[in-house]
Every structure is written in C-alpha cells, then in structure tokens.
Design an enzyme around this catalytic site. Structure first.
Site, short mmCIF file in Angstrom:
data_model
loop_
_atom_site.label_atom_id
_atom_site.label_comp_id
_atom_site.label_asym_id
_atom_site.label_seq_id
_atom_site.Cartn_x
_atom_site.Cartn_y
_atom_site.Cartn_z
N LYS A 1 -74.59 -10.01 21.40
CA LYS A 1 -73.46 -9.27 21.96
C LYS A 1 -72.65 -8.55 20.88
CE LYS A 1 -72.92 -12.13 26.11
NZ LYS A 1 -73.96 -13.15 25.93
N LYS B 1 -68.81 -15.26 16.98
CA LYS B 1 -69.58 -15.21 18.22
C LYS B 1 -70.62 -16.30 18.19
CE LYS B 1 -70.75 -13.97 22.17
NZ LYS B 1 -70.94 -15.42 22.35
N SER C 1 -76.67 -15.31 22.19
CA SER C 1 -75.53 -14.44 22.49
C SER C 1 -74.90 -13.78 21.27
CB SER C 1 -74.46 -15.22 23.25
OG SER C 1 -74.85 -15.39 24.59
N SER D 1 -68.44 -14.76 26.42
CA SER D 1 -69.89 -14.54 26.34
C SER D 1 -70.44 -14.09 27.70
CB SER D 1 -70.61 -15.80 25.86
OG SER D 1 -71.86 -15.46 25.27
#
Length: 471
Positions: free
Chosen positions: A71, A417, A68, A307
């Site tokens: 992203k 993140k 993720s 997320s």
C-alpha cells in the site's frame, strides 16, 4: 531464545555499526523463516555523511511477499498520478430533466468505483430527485459500470474471498461490498440464529451450531459462496456469545441492481421499464444529482492507517484508467503503478506487482525497493503528508495494540505500514527520536510459521527495532 541471548539486545552502543547490528541479527534471527532488512539514516548531514556508518542491509535484493506494505507503493503512485484532491464521483443523469413529476426516457446511474460509497449515499441522491418532484421514470434505469471486469486479482487466497477484507473490487461498490450479520445462540439447544438487515438483497442459509461446552473436537465455521449472492453458513462456533460476521458479496453488480430496485420502491418512485446493467456511457445527458467521495488525501489516510484493501485496489484500477485511457483493471493498474514509480526513480525491474492492496501472494518486492519508496516519501514535499498517515506504535492504526509496540522503547518511536498474512510479518516505515525522523527501515519476514509464532518470545521485527532505538 535464551536469557543470555536476550541480554545482548540491551547492550549500549554509541553508534549502531554494521558489526553491531550483524551480531544482533545473528542472535535474534529466526531459524525457520527468511528475513531481509534495510535501514537508512535520515536528517542532518552529520548523520548521512557516511553511508557505511548510517546504512544497514541484509538480503536487500531478495524478493519477498510484501503483503500490505504494498500500500506504500499505491499511496505514492496514486498521489503522483491522480493528485491529492482527486475524488470518485457517482452521478445520476438523463437525457431530459424532471417535468410533471416524471422523467421521459431512461435514467443512468454512473458508478465510479468509489470504495467509500454507501447505500445511504445513493439514497440521498434519489432523495434529491424525489425533492425535485420525481415520481415516475418512463424508461429503464441503467446502472453504468464495467460488465467484464475482474473482481479479484490473481493470487488472492480462495478462503479469503468470503471475508470483507477481500471484498470484490468493482465499479459497482456499495457499503464496501460487505454484508454485516450476527450469529447468536438459541436458549433451548445448540442451534443458532442468523440476523441481518431485511433490506440486504442477499440470501444466507444457516445450519451452524454453537458448541457451548467445548466438547466438539474440531469446531469451526464454514462459509460457502454460491451464485447470485447466496451463501451457506455451516459448521460450529465455540462459546455462548453472539458472533459478528462480515461477509463479502460475490456479485457486486447484482447487489447494486437489487439495492436500487428496492430503493426506488421504498421511495415511491415507479419505473415503466426495468433496472438494468450496462457498460455504455451515453453522451449529451443532463446531470441531475451527484455524490463525491472524500479527497484522495483522506482516502490514503484510511488506507494506510486501517490497511483498507478495497480503497487500495480501487485506486489501483483508477491508475490503469488514468494512464491508459481504458477501463481500469488489476492488470493495467499494476502496469501503471510500476510505470509511475519507475519514472520517480524506484527500481522495480525485478518486482512482481499484481494488485494495490498486497492481498495477492503473487506480489514480490525486495526490502531495497520498499526502502526506495520510503525515501521518496521523505524527500518529496508533495508526499510528506503520507508519513503522518502511517500507524504509530502504541497509538494508532494497525500498530495501536500490536505486541511489542505498546511499550517503550518502540511506543511512539515507530511510524510504519504493517504487512501481515499467513506466514508473512513485514514492517516498513520510520523511526522517530527526539521529535525528528532519524531512520527509514524495512524489515521483512516470510515463511513465519504459526507454530513458531505461537512460541516465540517476541517477533523478529520487534527485537530488531528495539536494537535500533536503544540508548
């Protein structure tokens, strides 16, 4: 890791030199997985005047599955190309308006791939028409979308597809293309009862049992996806407490079609024709009602903080549509994102990008490439707002309760993140000290065995970052 090894982590140093960090990494680096690190100093000229003193790199060019952390790329590309005020727009239109409580001809519902559109939102659109007196439609109701689109990106794991975090990405999205249900034990025996809303146009056959005393050696639930949004739930669940389920539908177009059919009936709006699917977008129609999503700046907040995969891949597809002027797809969306970021100066020649969420195991990025994206976010004022949307260690999002991030020294000092899936433990973001961002960092780990994870004293990324913020 031995007690002696751990003690090395708390050695004070006036400057975190490369030699110092090399020694730390040698102590904490896992023997069974692959790691990469990039750390860059931020802020004043004093901190950045010497790259040698203010930058640390380990295997920075080696490619990893980003999960993720992908992203971050999606957020930057979408903001740059679509703009912070972009909104998905779902519309209802017809060739004529409502007259004498009816519409003469067909009605069109233009689905826009809004990842946040709910059944309630759609019902409100029809209620607008109902308040205008609509009781009958002389023609068909067409749900406009893409009938040929790919719903999952290459490299999505098959056993993820029944779970809502891997819901199908389509122009047709309602309730995140996710059905909520509850599996409860019965009092008399080990059988189970499945409950879900009577208005959900899906079929779930349930043969699952509860292992109330823990005497079944291998007890796990199994969900089989069948055609026409039919599912088979079997296997067993250990314990006696009800279990909440979130099941991703397999056919979003059919789900939307059946939902609209039921909604019209419940609202007392009759149709002479049928509810049908189409890819055609007729021109010269009259707008009757519309629903706009929240602006992109709020969508990215949810995407980064929680997320959210559906938002990420919906934005990716929209990038493909925006750049190439054709229906968005994973293929053209990925190409568009790569082009946008390359134009911004991110070197992605070696990268492999196949989705916007990071769910695909075919994605490949380096720590250096992720670091370039972080620096882009920091340096461009139009992207600075994304920093405030990152999870904060011990306080928000995917870092609120994560082990190692809920206490000093990392609590409140890491904004990042996360990127996690089986065998993957990544983190990319910023270190905040004294109220100021001082470093950008990327720590990637692939090949992280569940057996090793279970026995480790602390994750590799935790130990490394502790070394970066120790006094």
């Amino acid at each position: 890791m031995t007690t002696l090894s751990l003690s090395l982590l708390v050695i004070s140093a006036s400057a975190k030199s490369n030699d110092y960090l090399d020694n730390i990494v040698k102590v904490i680096e896992p023997k069974t997985s692959q790691t990469a690190i990039v750390v860059s100093a931020l802020g004043s000229e004093e901190r950045t005047k010497s790259a040698a003193d203010n930058e640390y790199r380990k295997d920075a060019e080696r490619l990893f599955i980003p999960a993720s952390t992908m992203k971050l790329l999606t957020a930057v590309a979408a903001t740059t190309s679509l703009g912070r005020n972009f909104r998905f727009n779902t519309q209802i239109d017809a060739f004529v308006g409502i007259q004498n409580s009816r519409i003469e001809g067909d009605l069109f519902i233009r689905f826009d791939g809004d990842p946040t559109l709910t059944v309630s939102d759609l019902r409100q659109l029809f209620k607008q028409l109902h308040k205008q007196g609509l009781k009958h439609i002389d023609g068909n109701v067409y749900l406009v979308g893409d009938q040929q689109e790919t719903l999952q990106a290459p490299g999505w794991v098959w056993d993820d597809l029944g779970i809502c975090y891997a819901a199908p990405v389509s122009r047709y999205i309602l309730n995140q293309n996710c059905v909520k249900a509850k599996l409860s034990p019965t009092l008399a025996n080990n059988q189970s009862k499945l409950s879900l809303s009577q208005f959900e146009p899906v079929s779930i056959t349930n043969t699952a049992v509860f292992d109330k005393v823990g005497d079944i050696p291998f007890c796990e639930l199994s969900l089989q996806r069948q055609s026409n949004n039919q599912f088979l739930l079997s296997g067993c669940h250990t314990g006696q407490k009800p279990l909440k389920l979130a099941i991703a539908i397999s056919d979003p177009a059919l789900y939307a079609k059946n939902t609209v059919t039921n909604m019209l009936a419940n609202l007392g709006i009759t149709i002479k024709g049928k509810v049908l699917l189409t890819s055609k977008r007729p021109a010269n129609t009259l707008l009757l009602a519309e629903h706009e999503s929240k602006p992109l700046s709020e969508l990215t907040d949810t995407m980064l903080l929680k997320s959210d995969n559906l938002i990420a891949d919906s934005l990716l597809k929209r990038l493909g549509q925006q750049i190439y002027g054709v229906p968005g797809s994973f293929v053209n969306g990925s190409a568009a994102m790569k082009q946008i970021l390359t134009d911004l100066g991110v070197e992605l020649d070696s990268a492999n990008i196949v989705d916007g969420s990071g769910l695909s195991r075919y994605n490949l990025l380096s720590a250096e490439q992720l670091s370039q994206v972080l620096l882009l976010i920091k340096q461009h004022k139009d992207l600075n707002f994304l920093i405030e949307q990152l999870p904060v260690a011990g306080y928000s999002g995917t870092l609120e309760y994560r082990s190692g991030y809920t206490t000093s020294p990392l609590k409140g000092a890491v904004l990042a993140k996360t990127g996690s899936m089986m065998g993957v433990a990544n983190l990319a973001g910023f270190i905040k000290e004294g109220g100021e961002l001082t470093k950008a960092f990327v720590v990637l780990e692939n090949g992280h065995s569940p057996a090793v994870k279970k026995n480790e004293l602390s994750p590799f990324n935790v130990l490394f970052l502790q070394s970066m913020v120790q006094p």
